[in-house]
Structures are given as structure tokens and as C-alpha cells.
Design an enzyme around this catalytic site. Sequence first.
Site, PDB file in Angstrom:
ATOM      1  N   GLN A 130      36.134 -18.750 -10.058  1.00  0.00           N
ATOM      2  CA  GLN A 130      35.006 -17.897  -9.257  1.00  0.00           C
ATOM      3  C   GLN A 130      34.277 -19.047  -8.466  1.00  0.00           C
ATOM      4  O   GLN A 130      33.591 -19.654  -9.328  1.00  0.00           O
ATOM      5  CB  GLN A 130      34.345 -16.925 -10.177  1.00  0.00           C
ATOM      6  N   GLY A 131      34.363 -19.237  -7.295  1.00  0.00           N
ATOM      7  CA  GLY A 131      33.494 -19.955  -6.446  1.00  0.00           C
ATOM      8  C   GLY A 131      32.294 -19.422  -5.766  1.00  0.00           C
ATOM      9  O   GLY A 131      32.177 -19.233  -4.787  1.00  0.00           O
ATOM     10  N   SER A 133      28.537 -20.378  -7.383  1.00  0.00           N
ATOM     11  CA  SER A 133      27.318 -20.937  -7.403  1.00  0.00           C
ATOM     12  C   SER A 133      27.423 -22.278  -6.727  1.00  0.00           C
ATOM     13  O   SER A 133      28.526 -22.945  -6.443  1.00  0.00           O
ATOM     14  CB  SER A 133      26.989 -21.542  -8.877  1.00  0.00           C
ATOM     15  N   SER A 165      33.863 -22.548 -13.434  1.00  0.00           N
ATOM     16  CA  SER A 165      34.700 -22.518 -14.944  1.00  0.00           C
ATOM     17  C   SER A 165      35.899 -22.320 -14.498  1.00  0.00           C
ATOM     18  O   SER A 165      36.643 -21.684 -13.738  1.00  0.00           O
ATOM     19  CB  SER A 165      34.160 -21.147 -15.651  1.00  0.00           C
ATOM     20  N   GLU A 248      33.590  -3.405 -13.570  1.00  0.00           N
ATOM     21  CA  GLU A 248      33.151  -3.999 -14.973  1.00  0.00           C
ATOM     22  C   GLU A 248      32.940  -2.876 -15.883  1.00  0.00           C
ATOM     23  O   GLU A 248      32.036  -2.619 -16.215  1.00  0.00           O
ATOM     24  CB  GLU A 248      31.996  -4.995 -14.690  1.00  0.00           C
ATOM     25  N   GLU A 379      16.282 -13.703 -17.080  1.00  0.00           N
ATOM     26  CA  GLU A 379      15.349 -13.524 -16.093  1.00  0.00           C
ATOM     27  C   GLU A 379      15.808 -12.564 -15.012  1.00  0.00           C
ATOM     28  O   GLU A 379      14.997 -11.368 -14.713  1.00  0.00           O
ATOM     29  CB  GLU A 379      14.643 -14.791 -15.530  1.00  0.00           C
TER      30      GLU A 379
HETATM   31  C1  LIG Z   1      28.877 -21.238 -18.918  1.00  0.00           C
HETATM   32  C2  LIG Z   1      28.672 -21.149 -17.596  1.00  0.00           C
HETATM   33  C3  LIG Z   1      29.710 -20.687 -16.637  1.00  0.00           C
HETATM   34  C4  LIG Z   1      29.456 -20.366 -15.490  1.00  0.00           C
HETATM   35  N1  LIG Z   1      30.594 -20.055 -14.563  1.00  0.00           N
HETATM   36  C5  LIG Z   1      30.555 -20.090 -13.381  1.00  0.00           C
HETATM   37  C6  LIG Z   1      31.448 -19.721 -12.516  1.00  0.00           C
HETATM   38  O1  LIG Z   1      32.822 -20.011 -12.946  1.00  0.00           O
HETATM   39  N2  LIG Z   1      31.306 -19.752 -11.085  1.00  0.00           N
HETATM   40  C7  LIG Z   1      30.281 -19.735 -10.443  1.00  0.00           C
HETATM   41  O2  LIG Z   1      30.102 -19.611  -9.515  1.00  0.00           O
HETATM   42  N3  LIG Z   1      29.015 -19.824 -11.216  1.00  0.00           N
HETATM   43  C8  LIG Z   1      29.275 -20.331 -12.753  1.00  0.00           C
HETATM   44  N4  LIG Z   1      28.065 -20.265 -13.370  1.00  0.00           N
HETATM   45  C9  LIG Z   1      26.838 -20.532 -12.553  1.00  0.00           C
HETATM   46  C10 LIG Z   1      25.803 -19.245 -13.101  1.00  0.00           C
HETATM   47  O3  LIG Z   1      26.323 -18.424 -12.288  1.00  0.00           O
HETATM   48  C11 LIG Z   1      24.246 -19.887 -12.529  1.00  0.00           C
HETATM   49  O4  LIG Z   1      24.141 -21.166 -13.613  1.00  0.00           O
HETATM   50  C12 LIG Z   1      23.510 -18.875 -12.650  1.00  0.00           C
HETATM   51  O5  LIG Z   1      23.710 -17.904 -11.804  1.00  0.00           O
HETATM   52  C13 LIG Z   1      21.981 -19.495 -12.569  1.00  0.00           C
HETATM   53  O6  LIG Z   1      21.712 -20.132 -11.441  1.00  0.00           O
HETATM   54  P1  LIG Z   1      21.150 -21.586 -11.365  1.00  0.00           P
HETATM   55  O7  LIG Z   1      22.103 -22.453 -12.383  1.00  0.00           O
HETATM   56  O8  LIG Z   1      21.278 -22.224  -9.899  1.00  0.00           O
HETATM   57  O9  LIG Z   1      19.845 -21.733 -11.743  1.00  0.00           O
HETATM   58  P2  LIG Z   1      18.547 -20.997 -10.884  1.00  0.00           P
HETATM   59  O10 LIG Z   1      18.860 -19.872 -10.116  1.00  0.00           O
HETATM   60  O11 LIG Z   1      18.129 -22.244  -9.959  1.00  0.00           O
HETATM   61  O12 LIG Z   1      17.483 -20.760 -12.006  1.00  0.00           O
HETATM   62  C14 LIG Z   1      16.568 -21.609 -12.653  1.00  0.00           C
HETATM   63  C15 LIG Z   1      15.751 -20.854 -13.428  1.00  0.00           C
HETATM   64  O13 LIG Z   1      14.941 -19.998 -12.450  1.00  0.00           O
HETATM   65  C16 LIG Z   1      14.848 -18.631 -13.109  1.00  0.00           C
HETATM   66  N5  LIG Z   1      14.922 -17.737 -11.854  1.00  0.00           N
HETATM   67  C17 LIG Z   1      15.650 -17.908 -10.668  1.00  0.00           C
HETATM   68  N6  LIG Z   1      15.426 -16.781  -9.864  1.00  0.00           N
HETATM   69  C18 LIG Z   1      14.543 -16.206 -10.409  1.00  0.00           C
HETATM   70  C19 LIG Z   1      13.929 -14.827 -10.054  1.00  0.00           C
HETATM   71  N7  LIG Z   1      14.217 -14.098  -9.102  1.00  0.00           N
HETATM   72  N8  LIG Z   1      13.072 -14.520 -11.048  1.00  0.00           N
HETATM   73  C20 LIG Z   1      12.777 -15.083 -12.183  1.00  0.00           C
HETATM   74  N9  LIG Z   1      13.317 -16.269 -12.587  1.00  0.00           N
HETATM   75  C21 LIG Z   1      14.171 -16.842 -11.807  1.00  0.00           C
HETATM   76  C22 LIG Z   1      16.258 -18.597 -13.770  1.00  0.00           C
HETATM   77  O14 LIG Z   1      16.168 -17.542 -14.522  1.00  0.00           O
HETATM   78  C23 LIG Z   1      16.281 -19.896 -14.344  1.00  0.00           C
HETATM   79  O15 LIG Z   1      15.493 -19.692 -15.784  1.00  0.00           O
HETATM   80  C24 LIG Z   1      28.187 -20.804 -14.744  1.00  0.00           C
HETATM   81  C25 LIG Z   1      27.290 -21.076 -15.487  1.00  0.00           C
HETATM   82  C26 LIG Z   1      27.207 -21.292 -17.046  1.00  0.00           C
HETATM   83  C27 LIG Z   1      26.194 -21.460 -17.923  1.00  0.00           C
END
Ligand SMILES: Cc1cc2nc3c(=O)[nH]c(=O)nc-3n(C[C@H](O)[C@H](O)[C@H](O)COP(=O)(O)OP(=O)(O)OC[C@H]3O[C@@H](n4cnc5c(N)ncnc54)[C@H](O)[C@@H]3O)c2cc1C
Lengths: 398, 377
Positions: A130-131, A133, A165, A248, A379
Site C-alpha cells: 500500500q503506497g 504515506s 509494509s 472493512e 489522535e
Molecule cells: C507499523 C506500520 C506500518 C505501516 N504501513 C504502511 C503502509 O503499508 N503503507 C503506508 O502508506 N503507510 C504505512 N504506515 C504509515 C502510517 O500510515 C503513518 O505513519 C500514519 O498515518 C501517521 O503518519 P506520520 O507517520 O506521517 O505521522 P504524522 O502524521 O506526521 O503525525 C505525527 C504526530 O502528529 C499527530 N497528528 C497529525 N495530525 C494530527 C491531527 N490532525 N490532530 C492531532 N494530531 C495529529 C499524530 O497523531 C502523531 O502523533 C505504517 C506505519 C506503521 C507504524
Amino acid sequence: MDFSFSKKEEKFRQELRTWLEENLPQGWLHGDRELPEDINEYSRFLRDWQRKLYEGGWGAIAWPKAYGGREASLIEEIIYQQEMVRVSAPPLVNYVGIHMVAPLLMQMGSGEQKSAYITKIISGEEIWCQGYSEPNAGSDLTAIQTTAVKKGDRWVINGQKVWTSFGHLADRCFLLARTSKGEKKHHGITVFLLDMHQEGVETRPIIQMDGEHEFNEVYLNDAIAYDSDIVGEIDRGWQVMIALLMHERTGIGGQVFTLEQQFQDLVTMAKEWTEDGQSVIKKESVRNALIDLYAKSRGSLLNYYRNLTKTLKKGQPGSEGSLDKLIVSEATQELFALSLSIQGPHGILWKQDAAIGDSYWQNKYLYSFGMTIGGGTSEVQRNTIAERILGLPKDLGR
Amino acid sequence: MDFALNKEQELFGSYVRKYLTEQGTTNIARAFINGDRQRFDQAFQGLVELGYPSINVSEDYAGMGLGLLDMVLPLEEMGRSVLPGLFLETNSFAVPLIEKYGTEKQKQKYLPAIADGSLQISVAWIEPKGSYKASSIQVSGVEKGDDFVLNGVKSLVADVELADTFLVPIRTTSSSHEEGISLFLVDKAMIKNVTQQQSIDETRKLSQIHFEDVIVNKEQLLGELNEGDNILEEGLLSFNASICAIMVGCMAAIVDMAAEYAKIREQFGQPIGRFQAIKHAIANMKVDLELSRSLSYYANWAYDTAAEDRQESIFAGRIFIHNALQKAAAANVQIHGGIGFTEELDCHLYVKRARYYEHYLGSRESYYEKAAAALGW
Ligand SMILES: Cc1cc2nc3c(=O)[nH]c(=O)nc-3n(C[C@H](O)[C@H](O)[C@H](O)COP(=O)(O)OP(=O)(O)OC[C@H]3O[C@@H](n4cnc5c(N)ncnc54)[C@H](O)[C@@H]3O)c2cc1C
């Protein structure tokens, strides 16, 4: 109110159980559950397991029979998850393919896409990732910067994906790219079915805090896709994402049943772990923490059942899924944090030096930190609960 | 698989909600606090007409013969309104015990009267500075002919004024063990000396009862002599299943209140519900509310069906739900700011009721012990 399953449902359970006993990898049921270290062997192992499920008719039970499914009811899907958790079945390497891509293609894919991909997904021949992020787009996916530009009959894709992932094992990617700048940020995004085996796609490993490598960076340098790889309409990928949510059906059932089992394992561990000759479960602080967790993990399961009952009655899932996701991910995190506390000063020991077996508790503890981030952070779930369920005003900036 | 209340249960809950809304919800409690019983009496009569007190009285004694699960939604509504009264003590504690341990004569005397709303029961258990443990019970009962003569003081007795009869654990042997406690049904006519106690939760009027050579006939003994401790334990199962439901009701009202206020109160040019410090606090309450509701439904189902895990479900449920209620009630004050700190809004009513329930008929600690014992730890 009735927590039992019907005769027919129990028969289904028994059939699956028997099949699992006969078909799980050698030694699996007796606790020999080591997965291969080598990446190629690992991939082979999990694909083989997927193929075996498929051949036995257990590859994707909710699918139509025409595609190799068995048109299972929602309850049968639940039973399926319970049984898979019960035997700690090998992980489903093609989760994205089976639960997202294929059901979506069945709904809105072209005839060509259906025949090209669906069978290969269920048989484990092609693994999907899944692409979504990117470095600058996580919780806010509308901020994606990866672009797809039409040149002749090709779409040329440039940008970077992250946290992908199983990207290193995947054959194809369900990719979000920007095809135009819309007046609203969620306009102008398009969904592509991208071939991972091409020059323009480079996958680099990311090592997680648990020392494992499950997710990756994916660099897209003039990667190529065609019109026939687009799902839904150009620039209207957001609608596709919304359609995906409706698939889902079982929500986070698997995680809820896993939590239930992990809680039992934790209690067993707390009984067996002794400090100065006494089982630590006799310590008041440990006992009370376990009872709090008992209520929480039972609550997770019961709440899941309550929402499931609603889904059964309404025919489709509601916003309550965000509640279940938040509850189970936080409870799981709490559980493993407690598991290390229970081991006292020895809880810090890791890998071959861990006090218990194969460092199960330490690994799970570290892994659990991803659960409140992946699939939408806690969050973001709280925003959804407050806005969709309680009707509070939307976040700033949206 | 069907984890939902049935249509009749939902319907009954909605009648009670409609009725209590008409009666002014928390205004009943507010009047009661100010010494005006009339509104409460009227609300009580209305609930009697809806059939509440007869729900779990068996049909042989003019009741509906239903279970605790049928009381869950009415209790949630009472929790929403922080309703005064002896609903839990009468129907959730005394009725199951009289049904199970009562003599035919006792059943005839009490159950139909409870069902038609003419009799309510309170529990006089704890003693000054004492605990709920059997070893802490000092009020003595000495056998004299056909009677027992009771002496000593019970404390924190809820709503003596509303009660007609008291369930009273009495020490009937000189040893200070579990054995030696007997449970008596003491009618109010026998009691002469009552002194009031001030309570944080003014929706419940607390008193001390001074037993000074109070004579109680042997026929008023509930269950076997010296078996009172086991009987009380049994009563705590149904009582706590119901207290779960009433606490869920309190929490549901809190979540509604907080969410409503966060939508209409504006600061810095926007509704405060847009600030995540507020928004997430309310989301957390909602999560706890739904978990609590699931635990409460299950606890009541487990009681009615005598499920194997009923004890741990009920006791751990009470602990979890009480913690959640206490947190939500406190957060609700904070979310309302200055106005939340006043008597004017209802915030304080929930804080105080939550505090009342913390150790009511069993300390929090004792419920951890009971849950652990039930789980075999
Ligand atoms: C184990 C794992 C597997 C994953 N697999 C995939 C995958 O296969 N494909 C893929 O595309 N992605 C994947 N991800 C990515 C995942 O979807 C993102 O990490 C997640 O959506 C959060 O984005 P970020 O890491 O950029 O954090 P950010 O969005 O930058 O968040 C940083 C912090 O800010 C907070 N924050 C952000 N926006 C808000 C808001 N509006 N209100 C309050 N707080 C906020 C967040 O809650 C967090 O605490 C995976 C992540 C993990 C941990």
C-alpha cells in the site's frame, strides 16, 4: 442477547479447525513457529502458506465463489479470524491484496484488471503493498507530492513513499499519486496499480524499533504506469479511498481476538514468574494492574461484538470502527508494557538474553508502539470519534 | 451472536427516559437536596406505574419475573438523572436475596409490597470507622426466646426516610470471623434512634442507626443463622451488576453534556470543541463510556444466565466503570471552566455521585480481591 454460534456456524468452525490441523506447516501446532530469516525464503514460506489456503478453499473466504472464495457470512469471517488466532497461524503476507485491492477491483475495477489480478492475489502469486504515506504526508494524505504525469500513452511517476509494509516483497503497489492540483487538496489524486518490478522503482529497507524490517522506503524515479492501471477515475482517487472503507467489514476483529489470547498468555506468565520464590501474580500491584487489563481486554472484545451486531443489523460498518481501533491498539500497548514491568529488572534483557524463550515479550512490547500509529494514529481516531460520532466541530485546517 | 438488548428492553428504557425527562431529570435530585421530597415521590410513583419495582420480582409474588438485564436501561436513565432513591438496594440487592433465601412468610410480606411500590429497603451494613468485612461487624444480636435483641451502631445508612425495612448484618456469635454474622430484615417501626450524617452526595441522605435493645423476631432472620456473610456475597453480585448500569447512565449524561457545551461555548473566535485538548478529552470519555456499556451489559447478562465468568465480569466491571466515571466526572468540570465549578450546572452532581459509589457496599480494594479470587489468581 446471545453469545453462541449456530450449529451451522460451529460446523464451519470445525471444518476449518480440521483443515488447519492437517495443513499448517510442519510442527506449527506444537509451537515450532520459527519463520525463515532469509528474505527470499521468508517470502517463499508465506506465499506457500497463502497458496495452501487458496487450494483448500480458505484463501479469501468472503469473496464470491467465482473468484475462489466461499461467500462466507460476516459471522463466518469472525470465526475464521478466531481460529487463525487460536493456532497463531502464519501472518497473511497479502493482507492488502486480499482485504483491499481485490474487493475494490471486484466493485469498480475494469474487466481487464479483474482478470489480471484477482486470482493471483488469492493464490499468493502476487503480493501487494500500500503506497499511501510519504515523508510529508502521513495523517494528512491530501498532502502527497508524488506526481504522475501523462506522456504519450504512459504515466510517468516521480516521488517517494515511506513506511510501505512488505514493499520489499511486493509485486505490485496500490499507489496514490497526484495527477493535478485541485482547488481542494483531496481533488486531483489518482489511484494506480503499480508494477513494483521495474527500473523506476527502488525499495530500501527501514529498520523498526523492534529491530525488524517490515516496512520500507519506496523511491519512484520515472516509474511507469498505463491508463489500464488506474482504478476509478483520474483525479478522483479520494472516492476510491472512501469506497475502500466500506470493505472493512470485520474491522479489527483479528487484533481483538489476538489481544484476548495475549491476555491469557500474560496471566500465565505472571503466574509462572517468581520473585523471591513467590509468583508475582500474588503481588497486589501486579494483580490490580492485571484486573484493570482484564476489564479492558474483555471490554475491547465485547465492544467489538456490540458493534458487529450493529453492522449485522445495518448491513454495513459505522464510524464505531474508529473506537474499536483506538481501544484495541492502546490496550495491546498497555498489555506489553505491563508484561515487561512484571519481569522486574530482568524485563530489560533482549534477544538471546531475554529471560523468557525467544524474547517474545520484549519484541511484542517494541512492536506494539506501531499499533497506535499505523492505520491512522490514535489522535486521528480521537478526531474521528469526536467529529463523526459526537458531532464536534472539525479540526482546524480542514 | 447477538450482543444487543432486545426490543422490549429498549422500549422500556425509552419510556423511563421520556418519563424522567418530563419530570425534569436532575431537577428531581436538586429538589431532594433542598429537602423537597414531593418531586421525588411523584417520580417514584411514575416509575411504579411503569412497573419498575416489579421487574425482577417473581410472578408468584405479583412481579414480572424478569431479570437484571431488563433493568439495565431504566437504571441508566436513573443514572442520567442522578436520581435519589433506594432502587439498587431494594430491587438489585434485597429482592434476589429474599427470592432465594426468604421464608414463605417473608416472601409474602415483602415481595408483593416491593412490586407495588409500597415498600423499599435500605442496607445498614457498615459501622462507625468500620469496613465491610465480616470481622468488622460489631452490632450484636443476642437470642432471647423468640427474639433477638440488637445493640450497636450502623453508619452511612442510605435514605432511612425513604426506607421501610433494613437489611442488617448482625454479629450473632462472639467470635470475630466470617461465621457468626446473620442477616436480619429489620422493619423501621422497630427503630427509634436515628441521627443524620452530612454527605458529599446530597442526593442521598445518610444516617446512623442506633440499635438500643431493639427487639427483632426470629422470623425476620433471612437465611440460616450465622450464614449472613455468604448471603451478603450473593447479594453483591446482583447489586454490582446493577450499579454498573447506573454508573453507565451517569457517564452517558456527562458525555452528552460535555459534547454539547463544547459545541456552543466559543473562545478565541471558535467553539472550544475545536481545541483538541477539549475534543480529545471528550473522545476519551466516549471510549470509556462505550467500553463501560459493553462491560455492563455483559455483567448483567452473565448474572441472569449464571455464566461461568459472572463473578469476575461483575466485579472487574464495577472497578473499570467506576474509574471511568470518576475520570469523566472530573474532566466534565474542567471542560466547562468556571461555570463547571458552580452549583448551578449539573457537573458537580456527577462528581459527587461518583465519589459516593467508590466504596459503596464494598471498597474498591475489596473488589480487586474478589475479582482476583474469581479468576483463580
Ligand atoms: C507499523 C506500520 C506500518 C505501516 N504501513 C504502511 C503502509 O503499508 N503503507 C503506508 O502508506 N503507510 C504505512 N504506515 C504509515 C502510517 O500510515 C503513518 O505513519 C500514519 O498515518 C501517521 O503518519 P506520520 O507517520 O506521517 O505521522 P504524522 O502524521 O506526521 O503525525 C505525527 C504526530 O502528529 C499527530 N497528528 C497529525 N495530525 C494530527 C491531527 N490532525 N490532530 C492531532 N494530531 C495529529 C499524530 O497523531 C502523531 O502523533 C505504517 C506505519 C506503521 C507504524
